[in-house]
Design an enzyme around this catalytic site. Sequence first.
Site, PDB file in Angstrom:
ATOM      1  CB  SER A 265      77.619   4.644  -5.409  1.00 56.68           C
ATOM      2  OG  SER A 265      78.583   4.242  -4.463  1.00 56.68           O
TER       3      SER A 265
ATOM      4  CG  ASN B 204      76.271  11.055  -6.522  1.00 54.78           C
ATOM      5  OD1 ASN B 204      75.565  11.655  -7.334  1.00 54.78           O
ATOM      6  ND2 ASN B 204      75.757  10.195  -5.636  1.00 54.78           N
TER       7      ASN B 204
ATOM      8  CE  LYS C  84      74.752  19.432  -4.782  1.00 53.63           C
ATOM      9  NZ  LYS C  84      75.542  18.195  -4.886  1.00 53.63           N
TER      10      LYS C  84
ATOM     11  CE1 TYR D 168      71.594  19.819  -3.135  1.00 55.85           C
ATOM     12  CE2 TYR D 168      70.723  21.299  -4.800  1.00 55.85           C
ATOM     13  CZ  TYR D 168      71.191  20.054  -4.441  1.00 55.85           C
ATOM     14  OH  TYR D 168      71.272  19.049  -5.377  1.00 55.85           O
TER      15      TYR D 168
HETATM   16  P1  NDP Z   1      69.633  10.521  -3.148  1.00 57.90           P
HETATM   17  O1  NDP Z   1      69.098  11.199  -1.948  1.00 57.90           O
HETATM   18  O2  NDP Z   1      68.758   9.625  -3.937  1.00 57.90           O
HETATM   19  O3  NDP Z   1      70.979   9.736  -2.785  1.00 57.90           O
HETATM   20  C1  NDP Z   1      71.986  10.362  -2.038  1.00 57.90           C
HETATM   21  C2  NDP Z   1      73.138   9.420  -1.861  1.00 57.90           C
HETATM   22  O4  NDP Z   1      74.139  10.086  -1.081  1.00 57.90           O
HETATM   23  C3  NDP Z   1      72.769   8.164  -1.130  1.00 57.90           C
HETATM   24  O5  NDP Z   1      73.482   7.087  -1.678  1.00 57.90           O
HETATM   25  C4  NDP Z   1      73.221   8.434   0.301  1.00 57.90           C
HETATM   26  O6  NDP Z   1      73.532   7.199   0.919  1.00 57.90           O
HETATM   27  C5  NDP Z   1      74.477   9.288   0.048  1.00 57.90           C
HETATM   28  N1  NDP Z   1      74.850  10.173   1.142  1.00 57.90           N
HETATM   29  C6  NDP Z   1      74.143  11.210   1.656  1.00 57.90           C
HETATM   30  N2  NDP Z   1      74.822  11.790   2.649  1.00 57.90           N
HETATM   31  C7  NDP Z   1      75.991  11.109   2.762  1.00 57.90           C
HETATM   32  C8  NDP Z   1      77.109  11.216   3.631  1.00 57.90           C
HETATM   33  N3  NDP Z   1      77.193  12.159   4.581  1.00 57.90           N
HETATM   34  N4  NDP Z   1      78.139  10.341   3.468  1.00 57.90           N
HETATM   35  C9  NDP Z   1      78.095   9.382   2.526  1.00 57.90           C
HETATM   36  N5  NDP Z   1      77.054   9.235   1.678  1.00 57.90           N
HETATM   37  C10 NDP Z   1      76.014  10.079   1.811  1.00 57.90           C
HETATM   38  O7  NDP Z   1      70.186  11.713  -4.068  1.00 57.90           O
HETATM   39  P2  NDP Z   1      70.285  11.853  -5.655  1.00 57.90           P
HETATM   40  O8  NDP Z   1      70.715  10.586  -6.272  1.00 57.90           O
HETATM   41  O9  NDP Z   1      69.066  12.535  -6.126  1.00 57.90           O
HETATM   42  O10 NDP Z   1      71.455  12.949  -5.765  1.00 57.90           O
HETATM   43  C11 NDP Z   1      72.814  12.586  -5.939  1.00 57.90           C
HETATM   44  C12 NDP Z   1      73.617  13.862  -6.138  1.00 57.90           C
HETATM   45  O11 NDP Z   1      73.110  14.578  -7.260  1.00 57.90           O
HETATM   46  C13 NDP Z   1      73.532  14.834  -4.951  1.00 57.90           C
HETATM   47  O12 NDP Z   1      74.784  15.452  -4.768  1.00 57.90           O
HETATM   48  C14 NDP Z   1      72.503  15.847  -5.391  1.00 57.90           C
HETATM   49  O13 NDP Z   1      72.682  17.083  -4.769  1.00 57.90           O
HETATM   50  C15 NDP Z   1      72.800  15.904  -6.889  1.00 57.90           C
HETATM   51  N6  NDP Z   1      71.691  16.398  -7.677  1.00 57.90           N
HETATM   52  C16 NDP Z   1      70.482  15.735  -7.704  1.00 57.90           C
HETATM   53  C17 NDP Z   1      69.439  16.214  -8.471  1.00 57.90           C
HETATM   54  C18 NDP Z   1      68.106  15.530  -8.548  1.00 57.90           C
HETATM   55  O14 NDP Z   1      67.206  16.104  -9.199  1.00 57.90           O
HETATM   56  N7  NDP Z   1      67.915  14.358  -7.974  1.00 57.90           N
HETATM   57  C19 NDP Z   1      69.586  17.441  -9.259  1.00 57.90           C
HETATM   58  C20 NDP Z   1      70.876  18.050  -9.179  1.00 57.90           C
HETATM   59  C21 NDP Z   1      71.895  17.525  -8.411  1.00 57.90           C
HETATM   60  P3  NDP Z   1      73.324   6.905   2.498  1.00 57.90           P
HETATM   61  O15 NDP Z   1      71.956   7.426   2.849  1.00 57.90           O
HETATM   62  O16 NDP Z   1      73.517   5.432   2.622  1.00 57.90           O
HETATM   63  O17 NDP Z   1      74.418   7.655   3.147  1.00 57.90           O
END
Ligand code: NDP
Length: 249
Positions: free
Chosen positions: A15, A92, A161, A157
């Site tokens: 988040s 998420n 999913k 991926y």
């Molecule tokens: P972002 O890359 O913008 O954000 C990803 C978030 O996940 C960041 O807050 C990151 O924080 C956190 N994160 C990643 N790896 C870890 C980890 N190992 N532990 C804890 N936190 C983690 O992604 P989106 O907002 O685009 O995507 C969010 C979700 O929605 C994902 O699951 C993605 O697969 C899904 N999704 C997105 C789509 C899109 O078009 N954007 C479409 C379909 C699904 P930090 O780097 O601080 O860890």
Amino acid sequence: MRIDLSGRVALVTGSTRGIGRAIAETLVGAGARIAIVGRDGARAEEVAAALGGASGREAVPFACDVTDLAAVAALIERVESTLGSLDILVNNAGVTRDNILPRLKDADWEAVIDANLRGAFATTRAAVRGMMKRRWGRIINISSIVGLVGNKGQSNYAASKAGLIGFTKSVAKEMASRNVLANVVAPGLIETDMTAAMTAEAREAMHQQIPLGRLGAPADVAHAVTFLASDAASYITGQVLVVDGGMVM
Ligand code: NDP
């Protein structure tokens, strides 16, 4: 219908930006107290300060990597001792490591399965114990339309999913008698850091496939999640709610 989550405690993994941040913001707006979680603790602090400050409600930052199983178990304990019993868990956090299968490295497979699927397993297992005892809980897992229809260059991926969907349906069946509901939200193409790297041509090609004629906003996903977290969705479990402007029907 007014969605009121006051008195509820929610945790949203990933988040610190993008869709997860929008989900956290919308849940706080509906009255929930919220745990902001990401690997980057400083960023989690900034987001918590912004959301907590804007709403006057509690938003607390937690640095945690969901691929670290021991850290996840400790996270749920820390959240519950800081904010109170956890009612709503939104898995998420997610990553991509795209490549066509012949070139996909072991590490690319493992990193994506670990963050997207194993992470959700670990948080959910730790969170459901208390929810079952209290006879109220909501698990909402963020999948993707790629988990439904696949995508070239994203076999890792897509597997993660699609795995989340099967996982969620099993959790829904196991937990229904305890009033712990589990659902999936499957976004299409949403404007975030994850999609910012696309070329103009790729973006245009995607536009052509979206009947509603635009990429989604993080808030579009957040509204669906907030509905599923609310009492308005108390007769819905084991479902996949697709939020994609009509791409997959
Ligand atoms: P972002 O890359 O913008 O954000 C990803 C978030 O996940 C960041 O807050 C990151 O924080 C956190 N994160 C990643 N790896 C870890 C980890 N190992 N532990 C804890 N936190 C983690 O992604 P989106 O907002 O685009 O995507 C969010 C979700 O929605 C994902 O699951 C993605 O697969 C899904 N999704 C997105 C789509 C899109 O078009 N954007 C479409 C379909 C699904 P930090 O780097 O601080 O860890």
